[in-house]
Design a protein around this motif. Structure first.
Motif, mmCIF file in Angstrom:
data_model
loop_
_atom_site.group_PDB
_atom_site.id
_atom_site.type_symbol
_atom_site.label_atom_id
_atom_site.label_comp_id
_atom_site.label_asym_id
_atom_site.label_seq_id
_atom_site.Cartn_x
_atom_site.Cartn_y
_atom_site.Cartn_z
ATOM 1 N N VAL A 174 -4.176 -1.068 -11.138
ATOM 2 C CA VAL A 174 -5.221 -1.255 -10.365
ATOM 3 C C VAL A 174 -5.881 -0.419 -8.828
ATOM 4 O O VAL A 174 -6.928 -0.615 -8.835
ATOM 5 C CB VAL A 174 -5.919 -2.645 -10.051
ATOM 6 C CG1 VAL A 174 -5.487 -3.700 -11.929
ATOM 7 C CG2 VAL A 174 -4.475 -3.279 -8.980
ATOM 8 N N TRP A 175 -5.010 0.366 -8.437
ATOM 9 C CA TRP A 175 -5.296 0.626 -7.415
ATOM 10 C C TRP A 175 -6.223 1.864 -6.863
ATOM 11 O O TRP A 175 -6.807 2.451 -8.238
ATOM 12 C CB TRP A 175 -4.043 1.167 -6.871
ATOM 13 C CG TRP A 175 -3.659 0.759 -5.480
ATOM 14 C CD1 TRP A 175 -4.089 1.114 -4.212
ATOM 15 C CD2 TRP A 175 -3.412 -0.356 -4.728
ATOM 16 N NE1 TRP A 175 -3.929 1.716 -3.033
ATOM 17 C CE2 TRP A 175 -3.415 -0.001 -3.286
ATOM 18 C CE3 TRP A 175 -2.902 -1.282 -4.769
ATOM 19 C CZ2 TRP A 175 -3.089 -0.598 -1.589
ATOM 20 C CZ3 TRP A 175 -2.820 -3.006 -3.716
ATOM 21 C CH2 TRP A 175 -2.557 -1.910 -2.023
ATOM 22 N N ASP A 176 -7.005 1.809 -5.983
ATOM 23 C CA ASP A 176 -7.775 2.854 -6.390
ATOM 24 C C ASP A 176 -7.024 3.823 -4.705
ATOM 25 O O ASP A 176 -6.736 3.598 -3.282
ATOM 26 C CB ASP A 176 -9.413 2.250 -5.485
ATOM 27 C CG ASP A 176 -10.118 3.274 -5.811
ATOM 28 O OD1 ASP A 176 -10.450 4.175 -6.250
ATOM 29 O OD2 ASP A 176 -10.856 3.726 -3.852
ATOM 30 N N THR B 245 0.026 -8.672 -11.434
ATOM 31 C CA THR B 245 -0.888 -8.545 -9.673
ATOM 32 C C THR B 245 -0.228 -9.926 -9.182
ATOM 33 O O THR B 245 -0.901 -10.018 -8.563
ATOM 34 C CB THR B 245 -1.826 -8.105 -9.457
ATOM 35 O OG1 THR B 245 -2.837 -9.310 -10.277
ATOM 36 C CG2 THR B 245 -2.280 -7.247 -9.997
ATOM 37 N N VAL C 237 -7.841 -2.881 -4.090
ATOM 38 C CA VAL C 237 -7.747 -3.193 -5.920
ATOM 39 C C VAL C 237 -9.043 -3.305 -6.437
ATOM 40 O O VAL C 237 -9.955 -3.453 -6.393
ATOM 41 C CB VAL C 237 -7.944 -4.778 -5.689
ATOM 42 C CG1 VAL C 237 -6.858 -5.175 -7.382
ATOM 43 C CG2 VAL C 237 -5.906 -4.841 -4.950
ATOM 44 N N PRO D 257 -9.755 -3.477 -12.013
ATOM 45 C CA PRO D 257 -9.338 -4.095 -12.440
ATOM 46 C C PRO D 257 -8.766 -4.016 -13.875
ATOM 47 O O PRO D 257 -7.466 -5.223 -14.623
ATOM 48 C CB PRO D 257 -9.991 -6.032 -12.108
ATOM 49 C CG PRO D 257 -11.354 -5.478 -11.930
ATOM 50 C CD PRO D 257 -10.871 -3.931 -11.590
ATOM 51 N N GLU E 283 0.650 -1.115 -0.184
ATOM 52 C CA GLU E 283 -0.242 -0.225 -0.160
ATOM 53 C C GLU E 283 1.058 1.256 -0.374
ATOM 54 O O GLU E 283 0.679 2.359 -0.894
ATOM 55 C CB GLU E 283 -0.977 -0.171 1.148
ATOM 56 C CG GLU E 283 -1.342 1.814 1.285
ATOM 57 C CD GLU E 283 -2.814 1.226 2.638
ATOM 58 O OE1 GLU E 283 -3.354 2.106 2.651
ATOM 59 O OE2 GLU E 283 -2.686 0.114 3.343
ATOM 60 N N ARG F 278 -14.848 3.900 -5.388
ATOM 61 C CA ARG F 278 -14.646 3.360 -6.247
ATOM 62 C C ARG F 278 -15.370 3.665 -7.742
ATOM 63 O O ARG F 278 -14.430 3.442 -8.918
ATOM 64 C CB ARG F 278 -15.130 2.017 -6.376
ATOM 65 C CG ARG F 278 -14.027 0.663 -5.211
ATOM 66 C CD ARG F 278 -14.268 -0.763 -4.946
ATOM 67 N NE ARG F 278 -13.919 -1.007 -3.973
ATOM 68 C CZ ARG F 278 -13.128 -2.235 -4.240
ATOM 69 N NH1 ARG F 278 -13.573 -2.919 -5.794
ATOM 70 N NH2 ARG F 278 -12.327 -2.364 -3.383
ATOM 71 N N HIS G 212 -2.040 -11.862 -1.028
ATOM 72 C CA HIS G 212 -3.042 -10.376 -2.036
ATOM 73 C C HIS G 212 -4.509 -10.800 -1.970
ATOM 74 O O HIS G 212 -5.116 -9.541 -2.360
ATOM 75 C CB HIS G 212 -2.419 -10.807 -3.722
ATOM 76 C CG HIS G 212 -3.084 -11.615 -4.383
ATOM 77 N ND1 HIS G 212 -4.434 -11.660 -4.851
ATOM 78 C CD2 HIS G 212 -1.899 -12.431 -4.663
ATOM 79 C CE1 HIS G 212 -3.634 -12.562 -5.705
ATOM 80 N NE2 HIS G 212 -2.591 -13.459 -5.119
ATOM 81 N N TYR H 112 0.145 -3.419 -9.632
ATOM 82 C CA TYR H 112 -0.948 -3.195 -8.637
ATOM 83 C C TYR H 112 -1.574 -1.711 -8.636
ATOM 84 O O TYR H 112 -2.413 -0.934 -8.257
ATOM 85 C CB TYR H 112 -0.425 -3.692 -7.248
ATOM 86 C CG TYR H 112 -0.895 -4.911 -6.380
ATOM 87 C CD1 TYR H 112 -1.820 -5.281 -6.139
ATOM 88 C CD2 TYR H 112 0.324 -6.300 -6.661
ATOM 89 C CE1 TYR H 112 -2.364 -6.480 -6.205
ATOM 90 C CE2 TYR H 112 0.062 -7.315 -7.188
ATOM 91 C CZ TYR H 112 -1.202 -7.979 -6.154
ATOM 92 O OH TYR H 112 -1.596 -8.718 -5.665
ATOM 93 N N ILE I 189 -5.426 -5.662 1.430
ATOM 94 C CA ILE I 189 -5.211 -5.641 0.200
ATOM 95 C C ILE I 189 -6.054 -5.730 -1.000
ATOM 96 O O ILE I 189 -6.322 -3.899 -2.232
ATOM 97 C CB ILE I 189 -4.215 -6.786 -0.270
ATOM 98 C CG1 ILE I 189 -2.985 -6.919 0.271
ATOM 99 C CG2 ILE I 189 -3.613 -5.714 -1.439
ATOM 100 C CD1 ILE I 189 -2.583 -5.970 0.962
ATOM 101 N N THR I 190 -6.974 -6.451 -0.892
ATOM 102 C CA THR I 190 -8.575 -6.336 -2.007
ATOM 103 C C THR I 190 -8.904 -5.140 -2.267
ATOM 104 O O THR I 190 -9.882 -4.628 -3.153
ATOM 105 C CB THR I 190 -9.582 -8.243 -2.015
ATOM 106 O OG1 THR I 190 -10.176 -7.729 -1.164
ATOM 107 C CG2 THR I 190 -8.648 -8.806 -2.101
#
Length: 574
Positions: free
Chosen positions: A226-228, A256, A505, A508, A185, A233, A496, A223, A501-502
Motif C-alpha cells: 500500500v506504500w507510496d 497491515t 499509505v 489501500p 518506512e 499519490r 500506524h 505495508y 505513517i498514514t
C-alpha cells in the motif's frame, strides 16, 4: 519472528548505476555476489549471498559502514538462467521477528527445486534487514571451517582471535542508537530500493516478482503493497503493489495489522505505545525506551547467537558431547538454560538439577532449544523429532502442561502452544540422543508418553529434519536469527494511524490488487482461525510456526512437503 524502519528518501539508482556513468570498478564496489558453499542435499539449487550498497540517509546517524549495504540470499535453479531478470518468477521474502535470511533456506531450496521439476526456473530471495549488519558471524564461520564448536566458543567467550579479528562483544542499547531511526518506512523503502537496483525495469518487477514473508514479514509485505514511494499519490508505477505480480504469506497474512500475530510477542518485550507516536519516537532516540527487542535472558543478542552455536555443534558433530561441557557460565546463559530446562517451578527456583547435569549429544541440545516438545515459546518452535536414550518426564515449566490448552489463557495459550512438553529426567545418567523427525514411529521408537498416557510425538506431527535445521543455523553468511531487532519497526506498526505513517499509505487497494496464497501452520499463530476466501488458504497439518520455513522436502511415507510444493505451484501458475 518480525522487521525494521526508515528515515526516508534513498536515491538508489544514483548510487548503483550512477548519474555520471560509473567506471567498472565503481559498479563492482556497489554490488557483490558470492557463492555460498554448503552441504545441502538439494544440489540442484545454487545459493549466493548478494550485497548491494544502498546507504542510509545521513539523518540515521553514525553506524558501521557495513550497515550501508543491503544483503540477501539468492536461490536459483542450477539449470536455469544466471541473470535474475530472465527467471520465470522471483519470490522475495521478508523475515519475521528475531529472524534473518538464513531461516528461509529449506523452504527456498524446496520451492526452487519443485518449480524446476514443473519446468519453471524461479528464484527465491531471502532478505536480511538493516539490523542484521550488526552481527558478527566470524566465530561461527571459523568453527564450521574447523569442524569444532569450541573454536566459536573461544572466539565469542575467551578472547581468541580469528585471523586479525577479535569479538567486540554483544552490543548494548547505547551502541545501537541509529536503530531508533530504522523502522517501518526504512524497511519497506529498503525492499523497494533493492528491487529497483536489482531489477531496474518496473514492468519486469510487476510481471515476475512475488512479494511475501513469514510472520511479521506478512504485515511488512502488506505495508509494502500500500506504500507510496515517490511522494505523489497520483502516480502508481512506484506503488508497492505494482512491484509485485502476487503475494505469499507464510503462517501470517498479507495485511497491515498485527492482530493476526497476537501472542507472537511476549508481554513486556515492547514499550507502552499509549504514549503516542512523537513521544515513543523521542523515547527511542533518546534511549529512554529500548531500541531493540531484548530481555536479560531467553531473547537477546547473546541467546540468538547461542542458537547459531548450537546449530554449529549439531552440524559438525551431532553425536558428540562437545557443546554442553564447553558452554561458558554467565548470567544470560545460566538463566536461559534454567528457564528452558527446568522440569517444574521447584527446579527453576533451586536450579537443581541444571541442564549441565544431563549428558546430551549436540543434536539433543539443539533439539531441546527448538523442538515443539521442548521449547515453550511456540513462535520459536519447529517439529524436529524427540529425545531418546533415557527416561523422559513432563515439563511443567513455565506453565503446567494441563494449563497450556486452557482457552481461558487467551493470547498466552497461543504464545505457549499446545504441544505436550517433555524433558530428560535422569541427571548424571545415560547419554540423551535425538530421534529425528523421520524416525518417530519407527519400530525401535520407545514411544515416550506423558504422565497422562499421551504420546509426546507422532509421525503426523513431525516435519523438520534436525540436521537440516542445524545446517540452516551454521552454514549461511546471513544468520537464521536477528540479534538486534529494532523496536522502532513494531512500534511504527502499532501506531500506524499516526500521520507520520498514514502519509505513505496511499494505495489501500494494493492489498487485494494481486493474487495471494496464504500457507498456514496447523499449530501456528493462526491455528483454528477462519480467513476470508480471498486469502486462498492452505493449512499444513501438524506444522509449527517455524516449520513452514524448515520442513524437510520428503515427509513421512514419502509425501512431498506441502508448503514449498504449494508455493512453487502458485508461483508457476500465476
Amino acid at each position: 519472528m518480525l522487521t525494521s524502519r526508515n528515515t526516508r528518501g534513498l536515491v538508489v539508482l544514483t548510487l548503483l548505476a550512477g548519474a555520471l556513468m560509473p567506471t567498472p570498478a565503481a559498479r563492482a564496489a556497489a554490488r557483490t555476489e558470492t557463492v555460498v558453499a554448503g552441504g545441502s542435499p538439494i544440489t540442484s539449487v545454487v545459493e549466493t549471498e548478494v550485497a548491494v550498497r544502498i546507504p542510509l540517509p545521513a539523518s540515521a546517524g553514525p553506524r558501521p559502514s557495513g550497515c550501508d549495504w543491503l544483503r540477501y540470499l539468492r536461490y536459483r535453479d542450477r539449470g536455469g538462467p544466471v541473470r535474475s531478470e530472465q527467471a520465470d518468477r522471483i519470490l522475495i521474502a521478508q523475515p519475521g521477528i528475531l529472524e534473518g535470511a538464513g531461516a528461509f533456506d529449506s523452504v527456498a531450496r524446496n520451492t526452487v527445486a519443485d518449480a524446476a521439476r514443473r519446468g519453471s526456473h524461479i528464484e527465491f530471495w531471502a532478505l536480511d534487514r538493516r539490523s542484521n549488519c550488526l552481527e558478527d558471524r566470524t566465530g561461527i564461520r571459523a568453527g564450521l571451517a574447523a569442524g569444532d564448536v569450541r573454536v566459536a566458543l573461544d572466539y565469542y567467550y575467551h578472547g581468541r582471535a580469528v585471523g586479525d579479528r577479535r569479538f567486540a562483544g554483544f552490543l548494548d542499547d547505547s551502541r545501537v542508537g541509529w536503530l531508533a531511526r530504522v523502522g517501518l518506512e526504512q524497511t519497506v523503502r529498503d525492499e523497494y530500493d533493492l528491487l529497483v537496483a536489482e531489477l531496474p525495469d518496473q514492468a519486469t518487477r510487476e510481471r515476475k516478482v512475488h512479494c511475501g514473508g513469514h510472520s511479521l514479514g506478512g504485515v511488512i509485505t502488506g505495508y509494502f503493497a500500500v506504500w507510496d514511494f515517490d511522494g505523489d499519490r497520483r502516480t502508481t508505477a512506484d506503488a508497492g503493489y505494482r512491484q509485485c505480480a502476487g503475494y505469499f504469506a507464510l503462517d501470517t497474512t498479507i495485511s497491515t495489522s498485527l492482530a493476526d500475530l497476537s501472542g507472537a510477542t511476549p508481554d513486556g518485550m515492547l514499550p507502552d505505545v499509549g504514549l503516542g507516536y512523537a513521544l515513543v519516537k523521542a523515547g527511542l532516540e533518546s534511549g529512554v525506551l529500548p531500541r531493540t527487542v531484548s530481555a536479560s535472558a531467553l531473547i537477546n543478542a547473546e541467546t540468538m547467537n547461542l542458537l547459531a552455536i548450537a546449530g554449529l555443534a549439531a552440524r559438525t558433530d551431532p553425536d558428540g558431547e562437545t557443546l554442553q561441557p564447553a558452554l561458558p557460565s554467565n548470567p544470560t546463559i545460566d538463566t536461559t538454560q534454567r528457564i528452558l530446562f527446568s522440569k517444574d517451578f521447584q527446579t527453576f527456583l533451586t536450579g537443581t538439577p541444571s541442564a549441565r547435569d544431563f549428558r546430551m549429544t549436540n543434536a539433543a541440545v539443539l533439539g531441546s532449544l527448538l523442538d515443539d516438545n521442548s521449547q515453550p515459546l511456540s513462535f520459536m518452535a519447529a517439529s524436529a523429532g524427540f529425545f531418546d536414550g533415557g527416561r523422559i518426564a513432563d515439563k511443567d515449566f513455565p506453565v503446567p502442561a494441563d494449563l497450556t490448552r486452557d482457552p481461558a489463557l487467551g493470547p498466552v495459550a497461543g504464545l505457549l502452544g499446545d504441544r505436550p512438553l517433555g524433558i530428560p529426567d535422569e541427571p548424571d545418567g545415560p547419554l540423551y540422543t535425538w530421534r529425528n523427525y523421520d524416525r518417530i514411529g519407527a519400530p525401535d521408537d520407545p514411544a515416550y508418553r506423558t504422565s497422562d498416557g499421551e504420546l509426546f510425538s507422532t509421525p503426523a506431527e513431525e516435519v523438520t529434519d534436525l540436521a537440516e535445521l542445524a545446517r540452516s543455523f551454521a552454514e549461511h553468511p546471513l544468520d537464521f536469527t536477528e540479534q538486534y531487532f529494532p523496536t522502532r519497526l513494531v512500534t511504527d506498526i502499532q501506531l500506524h494511524t499516526a500521520p507520520e505513517i498514514t502519509r505513505f499509505v496511499a494505495h489501500p487497494r494494493g492489498l487485494t490488487a494481486n493474487p495471494v496464497i496464504t500457507l498456514l501452520a496447523g499449530n501456528g499463530l493462526l491455528a483454528g482461525r477462519t480467513l476470508p476466501p480471498e486469502h486462498n488458504v492452505l493449512v499444513a497439518p501438524g506444522y509449527e510456526h517455524l516449520d513452514v520455513l524448515t520442513a524437510a522436502p520428503v515427509q513421512h511415507g514419502g509425501r512431498p512437503e506441502i508448503v514449498s510444493t504449494a508455493l512453487a505451484r502458485f508461483a508457476v501458475a500465476s
